[in-house]
Design a protein around this motif. Sequence first.
Motif, mmCIF file in Angstrom:
data_model
loop_
_atom_site.group_PDB
_atom_site.id
_atom_site.type_symbol
_atom_site.label_atom_id
_atom_site.label_comp_id
_atom_site.label_asym_id
_atom_site.label_seq_id
_atom_site.Cartn_x
_atom_site.Cartn_y
_atom_site.Cartn_z
ATOM 1 N N GLY A 66 0.795 -1.221 0.000
ATOM 2 C CA GLY A 66 0.000 0.000 0.000
ATOM 3 C C GLY A 66 0.829 1.273 0.000
ATOM 4 N N ILE A 67 2.128 1.168 -0.284
ATOM 5 C CA ILE A 67 3.030 2.317 -0.252
ATOM 6 C C ILE A 67 3.603 2.561 -1.648
ATOM 7 C CG2 ILE A 67 5.145 3.297 0.709
ATOM 8 C CD1 ILE A 67 2.995 3.053 2.772
ATOM 9 N N LYS A 68 3.540 3.820 -2.092
ATOM 10 C CA LYS A 68 4.152 4.211 -3.352
ATOM 11 C C LYS A 68 5.466 4.945 -3.081
ATOM 12 C CE LYS A 68 -0.175 4.607 -5.974
ATOM 13 N NZ LYS A 68 0.150 3.669 -7.060
ATOM 14 N N ILE A 69 6.302 4.999 -4.092
ATOM 15 C CA ILE A 69 7.620 5.616 -3.962
ATOM 16 C C ILE A 69 7.834 6.583 -5.116
ATOM 17 C CG2 ILE A 69 10.127 5.205 -4.061
ATOM 18 C CD1 ILE A 69 8.913 4.519 -1.377
ATOM 19 N N ARG A 70 8.394 7.722 -4.789
ATOM 20 C CA ARG A 70 8.709 8.718 -5.800
ATOM 21 C C ARG A 70 10.207 8.666 -6.095
ATOM 22 N NH1 ARG A 70 6.427 14.202 -4.205
ATOM 23 N NH2 ARG A 70 4.523 13.182 -4.982
ATOM 24 N N GLY A 71 10.551 8.288 -7.338
ATOM 25 C CA GLY A 71 11.964 8.265 -7.721
ATOM 26 C C GLY A 71 12.625 6.948 -7.400
ATOM 27 N N SER A 72 13.945 6.994 -7.235
ATOM 28 C CA SER A 72 14.738 5.784 -7.101
ATOM 29 C C SER A 72 14.785 5.290 -5.664
ATOM 30 C CB SER A 72 16.165 6.047 -7.604
ATOM 31 O OG SER A 72 16.918 4.864 -7.613
ATOM 32 N N LEU A 73 15.340 4.080 -5.492
ATOM 33 C CA LEU A 73 15.482 3.460 -4.177
ATOM 34 C C LEU A 73 16.939 3.080 -3.944
ATOM 35 C CD1 LEU A 73 12.687 1.954 -5.636
ATOM 36 C CD2 LEU A 73 12.343 1.525 -3.193
ATOM 37 N N ARG A 86 16.498 -5.494 2.138
ATOM 38 C CA ARG A 86 15.808 -4.248 2.461
ATOM 39 C C ARG A 86 15.857 -3.304 1.251
ATOM 40 N NH1 ARG A 86 15.553 -7.146 6.626
ATOM 41 N NH2 ARG A 86 15.916 -6.389 8.764
ATOM 42 N N LEU A 87 14.828 -2.511 1.121
ATOM 43 C CA LEU A 87 14.774 -1.399 0.183
ATOM 44 C C LEU A 87 14.400 -0.150 0.952
ATOM 45 C CD1 LEU A 87 12.553 -2.993 -2.647
ATOM 46 C CD2 LEU A 87 15.047 -2.893 -2.582
ATOM 47 N N ALA A 88 14.876 0.995 0.497
ATOM 48 C CA ALA A 88 14.474 2.261 1.107
ATOM 49 C C ALA A 88 14.217 3.269 0.008
ATOM 50 C CB ALA A 88 15.541 2.777 2.067
ATOM 51 N N GLY A 89 13.163 4.044 0.173
ATOM 52 C CA GLY A 89 12.816 5.080 -0.783
ATOM 53 C C GLY A 89 11.973 6.142 -0.113
ATOM 54 N N VAL A 90 11.548 7.113 -0.890
ATOM 55 C CA VAL A 90 10.780 8.241 -0.362
ATOM 56 C C VAL A 90 9.381 8.198 -0.953
ATOM 57 C CG1 VAL A 90 10.685 10.737 -0.087
ATOM 58 C CG2 VAL A 90 12.906 9.580 -0.223
ATOM 59 N N SER A 91 8.378 8.159 -0.068
ATOM 60 C CA SER A 91 6.990 8.148 -0.525
ATOM 61 C C SER A 91 6.596 9.556 -0.981
ATOM 62 C CB SER A 91 6.070 7.686 0.605
ATOM 63 O OG SER A 91 6.034 8.659 1.636
ATOM 64 N N PRO A 93 4.550 11.765 0.072
ATOM 65 C CA PRO A 93 4.518 12.840 1.088
ATOM 66 C C PRO A 93 5.881 13.152 1.717
ATOM 67 C CG PRO A 93 2.902 11.107 1.556
ATOM 68 C CD PRO A 93 3.859 10.561 0.566
ATOM 69 N N ALA A 94 6.984 12.569 1.170
ATOM 70 C CA ALA A 94 8.350 12.793 1.676
ATOM 71 C C ALA A 94 8.668 11.954 2.895
ATOM 72 C CB ALA A 94 8.597 14.261 1.981
ATOM 73 N N ASP A 95 7.941 10.871 3.096
ATOM 74 C CA ASP A 95 8.262 9.958 4.178
ATOM 75 C C ASP A 95 9.336 8.965 3.722
ATOM 76 O OD1 ASP A 95 6.456 11.139 5.809
ATOM 77 O OD2 ASP A 95 4.938 9.554 5.708
ATOM 78 N N LEU A 96 10.245 8.649 4.621
ATOM 79 C CA LEU A 96 11.254 7.638 4.364
ATOM 80 C C LEU A 96 10.643 6.281 4.669
ATOM 81 C CD1 LEU A 96 14.172 6.801 3.688
ATOM 82 C CD2 LEU A 96 14.728 7.138 6.108
ATOM 83 N N ILE A 97 10.643 5.395 3.654
ATOM 84 C CA ILE A 97 10.011 4.080 3.761
ATOM 85 C C ILE A 97 11.072 2.991 3.620
ATOM 86 C CG2 ILE A 97 8.266 2.527 2.808
ATOM 87 C CD1 ILE A 97 7.096 5.088 3.983
ATOM 88 N N VAL A 98 10.977 1.977 4.459
ATOM 89 C CA VAL A 98 11.826 0.798 4.353
ATOM 90 C C VAL A 98 10.944 -0.410 4.055
ATOM 91 C CG1 VAL A 98 13.332 -0.800 5.596
ATOM 92 C CG2 VAL A 98 13.678 1.657 5.821
ATOM 93 N N PHE A 99 11.287 -1.135 2.988
ATOM 94 C CA PHE A 99 10.606 -2.382 2.628
ATOM 95 C C PHE A 99 11.487 -3.547 3.043
ATOM 96 C CE2 PHE A 99 9.266 0.841 -0.406
ATOM 97 C CZ PHE A 99 7.892 0.691 -0.455
ATOM 98 N N GLU A 100 10.851 -4.589 3.628
ATOM 99 C CA GLU A 100 11.572 -5.792 4.021
ATOM 100 C C GLU A 100 10.988 -6.998 3.292
ATOM 101 O OE1 GLU A 100 11.893 -6.368 8.212
ATOM 102 O OE2 GLU A 100 11.765 -4.222 8.636
#
Length: 781
Positions: A66-73, A86-91, A93-100
């Motif tokens: 349910g999380i989208k990402i703007r730009g690269s990871l 792990r992946l990390a990117g910016v949603s 709204p500018a939130d830092l998101i970590v995918f596991e």
Amino acid sequence: MIPQTEDITLITGEEVVSPPISWLSKSAIFNIENVVAVNASEDVIHFSRSDMLNNWQAVNVSSQTGIKIRGSLTNWQMPFGISKWRLAGVSPPADLIVFESFSHGSWHADNVSKDTGEQVSSFPTAWVNSDVNSAIAQENIAALNSSATALLVFSRRGVRDWEVVDVTAKTGKKVIGEVTSWIFQDGSTSVEHIAGTSPDGSLVVFWKTPNQDWQAVNVSAIAGGGSITGARPVSWIDFQTGYVAVCGLNQRLLVFRAGFGGTWGLVDVTEITGVKIAEVYTVYQLDDQGMVTVLSARGIDGSLLQFWYDRTVGHHPSKEWQVFNYSKATGASWTSRSTAWVTRTAGGQPMEHIAAVTSQRHLLMAWDYGWIRILTDRLSRPFQLMKRQHARRKIVVLLWDPNRPTDPAPSETAIINLIFGQTNSVRDYFLENSGGRFTIDSAGVFGWFPASRPPEYWWGPPDTADSDGDGWINPHVQKWAEAIRQADPQFNYSLFDKNPFDGDLNPDELGVLIVIPQNTPFGTNRHALGREFPNPQPLVVDGVTIGTIAEAYIGNPPNLGVVAHELTHLFLHHGDMYWTFHNPYAAGHYSLMDGTYLGTHIDPFAKLKFGWLRPHLIVRSGHYSLPSIETERFVWILMNPAHSIDEYYIVENRWRGTSYDKQMPDVGGLAIWHIMEDPTVFGSVPPPPKVTPEQWEQVSRGDGARRAIRFLRPLIGETSIDDRIALRDGDDPVTGFDVLSNDPNPQHSSLNWADGTPSGFTIKNISPAGQVMTADIYVPW
């Protein structure tokens, strides 16, 4: 040999727009290749391919989380645990998101910004600190805060919540744009690093140890290099040394190298390779020791470039970068940053992969076994005594005058200017030929020393029985020893003996040049002796033995070419290329080492072996441009590994301009050289046209300088050489015709191999001679 391409989007149906990232993982006994990118709807798409299925599949990570990402990871791997990747990117709204990733194709998302209260404005970088003093690895992510005014580092250890540290507040240093990170072990201590661009265009490196909080240093202020762009730098580790690559002023690829005690060095890779860039992309290494490091970048024309250095063939990152245009090698056109990974075949051979996004939003992968890089590096291996030469050689010049009234001595100043002057000199000649990699320095100029006997003695017959008891048989051998000994009271030869234990003064330590007045130039390299009769004795002065020396009968006016020719023998071990009979493949005035003292450039084969050229293998048919060898040092290499890797063609663009080639009889054009490095091949090659077997057998089968290097003049059916029509000019009806593998006109040279079979290469539509020339090249595959 040509990299193969595979369109992952056509296989999976998933289009993407962001630069991809990649990694390798394992599931049971299978290796899995993974690529992640973001599509136009800001969904994260995970592409994967296993050894078992050998076909690409795609999973929509955003649909699962349910999380989208703007730009690269960015991505990283945990050393242990169920969810390693792990992946990390910016949603949005500018939130830092970590995918596991808990299992293959299954993802969970964690909002780090909600845990810490800090949003971010730049794409993140990540690293794992597995300090041996801790049983639990620490994950770290760096990015700029929401207002882009501070560098933040987010960290967590195990199941703890994410914490954040303001590194800018701790160090007082700001950065703009994206940052890169790396970590290495200093003994049992993990040293964490982050690098980025400061607002004033300087490279700033931050570092931290378990016992020392974040520190920062302005690397540009230490190493130089001027301003750099705010684009993301790229970093890597090589033999426990950190490197950072950036795009600098005037679109130059700059590599900063961490030294001992906080020192930093700088390598201008564009200066070495001659290729400018618009942005650095990614880096990968082919083994744990980092013996081969490959750095990808975007060229100023949008091409994907690969720069590399290979320690296994003696290349060092501070000197020996090479480059090739990956887009031209594949025929593909990418528009995003690339990512790269390496797998191995069942036989253990590395298979290199690179992937990026096209303008049609396709994820396009290319793969090969590194053949272009391997063959390019192989070209630099030594040939006979010719090897890479990056040095400044010391030379002492001894002026010795036999006092012939018909051949007066020029002034000492004229000799000094000829050899060591800033321009129009032997010193400058080598600088131009080598692109600044080789030249000579003066260890002193002494003389004129007067000969001890009258002129007629020195050109008299040998005294085979030493009738006068002076220990000499040959007057010429005697004069070399006399000149060296005459200078001894003024010059201490032993000061240049770098290895005092062997007692020998070899040319790499000190070159000895004896200059003799004579109206017509001539030169030799010979072994000096201290006495000939009754037995040869070494020449020892100041406790060191003098070996091979060069002599130059200087000419009137003093001739640059004869000195450069003899010093090329002495220092660079290149052989003579002149002939005692007509040879249609003779280099003539297009190599210093033929019977010419015009002072034109050395042949490109020698430059290749000396490490002075930028060789570009042509592996795909197409339209190519070639700048002049005198200014840019590029050449085309036409090689077919299916035939041989020891036989190939070198194509150079010779253009007079203001260079030392201004003495060329031909105005300019393409020069094509047929090279045979295998002594079995060049030792048994049949006589050239118009050369009898008896004449050909006069040339030693092991003489690589004469037999292995063929200059393919446009016309070979003549009985004499005309150097005015030696180069291929598209505007010239005599020389501008297409170069074929097997031209039916016997007057034309062809691109045939040594065994007489057509090579399959063709060069057509040659442009008019100029500082940059173009042609269409067709390859046989």
